[in-house]
Design a protein around this motif. Structure first.
Motif, mmCIF file in Angstrom:
data_model
loop_
_atom_site.group_PDB
_atom_site.id
_atom_site.type_symbol
_atom_site.label_atom_id
_atom_site.label_comp_id
_atom_site.label_asym_id
_atom_site.label_seq_id
_atom_site.Cartn_x
_atom_site.Cartn_y
_atom_site.Cartn_z
ATOM 1 N N LYS A 96 10.472 68.776 -5.806
ATOM 2 C CA LYS A 96 11.215 68.669 -4.552
ATOM 3 C C LYS A 96 11.600 67.222 -4.271
ATOM 4 C CE LYS A 96 10.592 69.216 0.455
ATOM 5 N NZ LYS A 96 9.647 69.633 1.519
ATOM 6 N N GLN A 97 10.642 66.322 -4.417
ATOM 7 C CA GLN A 97 10.908 64.908 -4.138
ATOM 8 C C GLN A 97 11.905 64.320 -5.131
ATOM 9 O OE1 GLN A 97 10.010 63.406 -1.378
ATOM 10 N NE2 GLN A 97 8.988 65.318 -0.791
ATOM 11 N N ARG A 98 11.832 64.754 -6.392
ATOM 12 C CA ARG A 98 12.803 64.285 -7.390
ATOM 13 C C ARG A 98 14.216 64.708 -7.018
ATOM 14 N NH1 ARG A 98 8.867 65.832 -11.194
ATOM 15 N NH2 ARG A 98 9.981 67.776 -11.624
ATOM 16 N N LYS A 99 14.361 65.934 -6.569
ATOM 17 C CA LYS A 99 15.696 66.428 -6.226
ATOM 18 C C LYS A 99 16.224 65.770 -4.952
ATOM 19 C CE LYS A 99 15.547 70.789 -8.737
ATOM 20 N NZ LYS A 99 15.770 72.245 -8.727
ATOM 21 N N ILE A 100 15.345 65.524 -3.998
ATOM 22 C CA ILE A 100 15.766 64.811 -2.787
ATOM 23 C C ILE A 100 16.225 63.401 -3.142
ATOM 24 C CG2 ILE A 100 14.920 63.761 -0.644
ATOM 25 C CD1 ILE A 100 13.153 66.231 -0.268
ATOM 26 N N LYS A 101 15.464 62.753 -4.037
ATOM 27 C CA LYS A 101 15.845 61.397 -4.462
ATOM 28 C C LYS A 101 17.185 61.421 -5.186
ATOM 29 C CE LYS A 101 14.241 57.361 -7.045
ATOM 30 N NZ LYS A 101 15.547 57.150 -7.707
ATOM 31 N N GLN A 102 17.422 62.437 -6.002
ATOM 32 C CA GLN A 102 18.679 62.524 -6.734
ATOM 33 C C GLN A 102 19.857 62.699 -5.777
ATOM 34 O OE1 GLN A 102 19.189 62.129 -10.201
ATOM 35 N NE2 GLN A 102 21.241 61.873 -9.321
ATOM 36 N N LEU A 103 19.688 63.541 -4.755
ATOM 37 C CA LEU A 103 20.739 63.715 -3.756
ATOM 38 C C LEU A 103 21.019 62.412 -3.026
ATOM 39 C CD1 LEU A 103 19.752 67.185 -2.212
ATOM 40 C CD2 LEU A 103 21.759 66.691 -3.637
ATOM 41 N N ASN A 104 19.964 61.671 -2.683
ATOM 42 C CA ASN A 104 20.127 60.397 -1.994
ATOM 43 C C ASN A 104 20.803 59.366 -2.902
ATOM 44 O OD1 ASN A 104 19.502 58.901 0.535
ATOM 45 N ND2 ASN A 104 18.328 57.593 -0.852
ATOM 46 N N ASP A 105 20.404 59.352 -4.182
ATOM 47 C CA ASP A 105 21.037 58.442 -5.136
ATOM 48 C C ASP A 105 22.525 58.756 -5.284
ATOM 49 O OD1 ASP A 105 18.621 57.204 -5.552
ATOM 50 O OD2 ASP A 105 18.200 58.215 -7.454
ATOM 51 N N ASN A 106 22.863 60.040 -5.299
ATOM 52 C CA ASN A 106 24.276 60.436 -5.398
ATOM 53 C C ASN A 106 25.053 59.968 -4.169
ATOM 54 O OD1 ASN A 106 23.678 61.693 -7.818
ATOM 55 N ND2 ASN A 106 23.583 63.750 -6.937
ATOM 56 N N LEU A 107 24.423 60.083 -3.003
ATOM 57 C CA LEU A 107 25.050 59.644 -1.757
ATOM 58 C C LEU A 107 25.323 58.144 -1.791
ATOM 59 C CD1 LEU A 107 25.833 60.402 1.223
ATOM 60 C CD2 LEU A 107 23.463 59.855 1.831
ATOM 61 N N ILE A 108 24.342 57.390 -2.264
ATOM 62 C CA ILE A 108 24.481 55.929 -2.355
ATOM 63 C C ILE A 108 25.605 55.545 -3.307
ATOM 64 C CG2 ILE A 108 23.337 53.834 -3.198
ATOM 65 C CD1 ILE A 108 20.682 55.199 -2.206
ATOM 66 N N GLN A 109 25.613 56.144 -4.473
ATOM 67 C CA GLN A 109 26.629 55.793 -5.471
ATOM 68 C C GLN A 109 28.031 56.208 -5.025
ATOM 69 O OE1 GLN A 109 26.212 53.773 -8.053
ATOM 70 N NE2 GLN A 109 24.088 53.597 -7.321
ATOM 71 N N LYS A 110 28.115 57.329 -4.334
ATOM 72 C CA LYS A 110 29.425 57.764 -3.838
ATOM 73 C C LYS A 110 29.976 56.772 -2.825
ATOM 74 C CE LYS A 110 31.852 61.612 -1.625
ATOM 75 N NZ LYS A 110 31.724 62.959 -1.018
ATOM 76 N N ALA A 111 29.133 56.317 -1.903
ATOM 77 C CA ALA A 111 29.577 55.329 -0.916
ATOM 78 C C ALA A 111 29.956 54.021 -1.604
ATOM 79 C CB ALA A 111 28.474 55.097 0.117
ATOM 80 N N PHE A 112 29.123 53.587 -2.551
ATOM 81 C CA PHE A 112 29.336 52.302 -3.232
ATOM 82 C C PHE A 112 30.602 52.317 -4.076
ATOM 83 C CE2 PHE A 112 28.330 49.302 -6.759
ATOM 84 C CZ PHE A 112 28.174 48.146 -5.997
ATOM 85 N N ASN A 113 30.849 53.410 -4.757
ATOM 86 C CA ASN A 113 31.983 53.471 -5.683
ATOM 87 C C ASN A 113 33.295 53.848 -4.998
ATOM 88 O OD1 ASN A 113 30.411 52.810 -7.951
ATOM 89 N ND2 ASN A 113 29.742 54.935 -8.192
ATOM 90 N N SER A 114 33.238 54.756 -4.045
ATOM 91 C CA SER A 114 34.467 55.217 -3.392
ATOM 92 C C SER A 114 34.899 54.308 -2.254
ATOM 93 C CB SER A 114 34.276 56.635 -2.851
ATOM 94 O OG SER A 114 33.408 56.630 -1.719
ATOM 95 N N LYS A 115 33.971 53.474 -1.766
ATOM 96 C CA LYS A 115 34.205 52.579 -0.617
ATOM 97 C C LYS A 115 34.477 53.371 0.653
ATOM 98 C CE LYS A 115 33.842 48.786 -3.013
ATOM 99 N NZ LYS A 115 33.421 49.429 -4.255
ATOM 100 N N LYS A 116 33.956 54.605 0.719
ATOM 101 C CA LYS A 116 34.077 55.435 1.915
ATOM 102 C C LYS A 116 32.760 56.154 2.158
ATOM 103 C CE LYS A 116 37.534 57.969 0.552
ATOM 104 N NZ LYS A 116 38.606 59.000 0.591
ATOM 105 N N ALA A 117 32.438 56.341 3.444
ATOM 106 C CA ALA A 117 31.200 57.044 3.760
ATOM 107 C C ALA A 117 31.200 57.414 5.233
ATOM 108 C CB ALA A 117 29.983 56.164 3.454
ATOM 109 N N VAL A 118 30.309 58.346 5.605
ATOM 110 C CA VAL A 118 29.959 58.542 7.005
ATOM 111 C C VAL A 118 28.610 57.858 7.198
ATOM 112 C CG1 VAL A 118 31.329 60.632 7.317
ATOM 113 C CG2 VAL A 118 28.969 60.814 6.512
ATOM 114 N N CYS A 119 28.016 58.005 8.382
ATOM 115 C CA CYS A 119 26.841 57.185 8.699
ATOM 116 C C CYS A 119 25.698 57.367 7.704
ATOM 117 C CB CYS A 119 26.371 57.447 10.121
ATOM 118 S SG CYS A 119 25.939 59.160 10.496
#
Length: 326
Positions: A96-119
């Motif tokens: 469970k914790q691995r999958k939560i971390k993976q979702l969070n990592d995906n969120l971080i990389q999406k914001a960093f690479n796309s230069k767009k995000a919500v809060c």
């Protein structure tokens, strides 16, 4: 002031974002970071650059705020059309914790690479960069107060996220989402307009606009009623340290024909102070009195006063109240 401009200002008060920058207080860290590339190959490369350029945790925390504020735009389309919540199955707590971390990592990389995000993306990216530099940082979720209709609403909602960051022996309040810009109603799009006021914000101002889901801050219980029923303050209020002394509630019960008394610190008679009536006309404050480092004045609750009163100093909105006429 032209009537058209006054009406436009009033219209802005009802938009989703109220993060207009009137008097930016840019510091040396911001100036250095403004010259950074808009993109780095990895978050690690950005963290290395910040660590090389700045020695203290306070400057590094500010540099993270500046870089995100300068380069990541609020994804208004994603706010209007949020993606469906991603579910997943797991067979153990570790999985469970691995999958939560993976979702969070995906969120971080999406914001960093796309230069767009919500809060959520802003705060996750901020926390990630801080962790790369060994700076303690938490993501806090809770309610936000951003529009006139929020004054006196009955319930809390979990609609926003921000960060708490530890440096100089103290936890600091940071909202990089609100520091990056605002929604321009006339253009129908987000505008990047870096604003430093939501970095290490005074808790009194911060919690007038934020309420954590836990209802506490560093063990101190916050007042839900004070948050829900308090006045709506704006960026200019924080920038200039305008303290709203009276009324102390955002909901004013007043008789028709009666006078409503106001007191705001750090404003003087030399300032142009006015409010908008229900026809969006500017009404200059009459006979204000300077007392105890501020300004005291009265507004007549006549037929020209609408459901809300917003006080302006110059072209900047300072505070709004909801009026209930008896």
């Amino acid at each position: 002031m032209p009537q058209k401009k006054i009406a436009l200002l009033f219209f802005f008060l009802n938009t989703f974002f109220l993060n207009f920058t009137f008097a930016q207080k840019i510091n040396e860290v911001d100036k250095i970071v403004a010259k950074y590339p808009k993109s780095f190959d990895t978050t690690e490369k950005l963290a290395e650059k910040i660590e090389k350029d700045f020695d203290s945790d306070s400057d590094r925390a500010r540099a993270i705020y500046s870089w995100i504020g300068y380069n990541i735009k609020y994804d208004y389309n994603a706010y209007l059309n949020p993606p469906k919540t991603q579910g997943f199955s797991y067979s153990s707590e570790a999985e469970k914790q691995r999958k939560i971390k993976q979702l969070n990592d995906n969120l971080i990389q999406k914001a960093f690479n796309s230069k767009k995000a919500v809060c959520e993306g802003f705060t996750a990216l901020y926390q990630h960069l801080a962790s790369l530099m060994g700076i303690k940082c938490e993501v806090i979720r809770g309610d936000s107060k951003i529009s006139l209709r929020d004054i006196g609403r009955k319930t809390l909602s979990s609609n926003h996220a921000w960060n708490m960051v530890f440096f100089d022996k103290k936890w600091r309040l940071i909202d990089v989402t609100w520091g990056q810009g605002y929604y321009d109603t006339s253009k129908g799009r987000m505008v990047n307009d870096f604003n430093p006021i939501y970095f290490d914000t005074d808790p009194d101002y911060f919690f007038a606009k934020h309420f954590p889901d836990s209802g506490t801050f560093l063990g101190n219980k916050l007042s839900k009623d004070d948050f829900l029923n308090g006045p709506l303050i704006y960026n200019k209020t924080i920038e200039e340290d305008y303290k709203i002394k009276s009324p102390n509630s955002g909901i004013i019960e007043a008789k028709k024909g009666g006078k409503i008394e106001f007191e705001i610190k750090n404003i003087s008679k030399s300032d142009q102070v006015f409010y908008l009536n229900k026809k969006n006309q500017a009404v200059k404050i009459q006979n204000p009195k300077e007392k105890r480092g501020g300004l005291e004045f009265e507004i007549l609750n006549d037929n020209n006063v609408g459901e809300y009163i917003t006080i302006f100093v110059g072209t900047s909105s300072v505070v709004s109240f909801k009026i209930i006429s008896k």
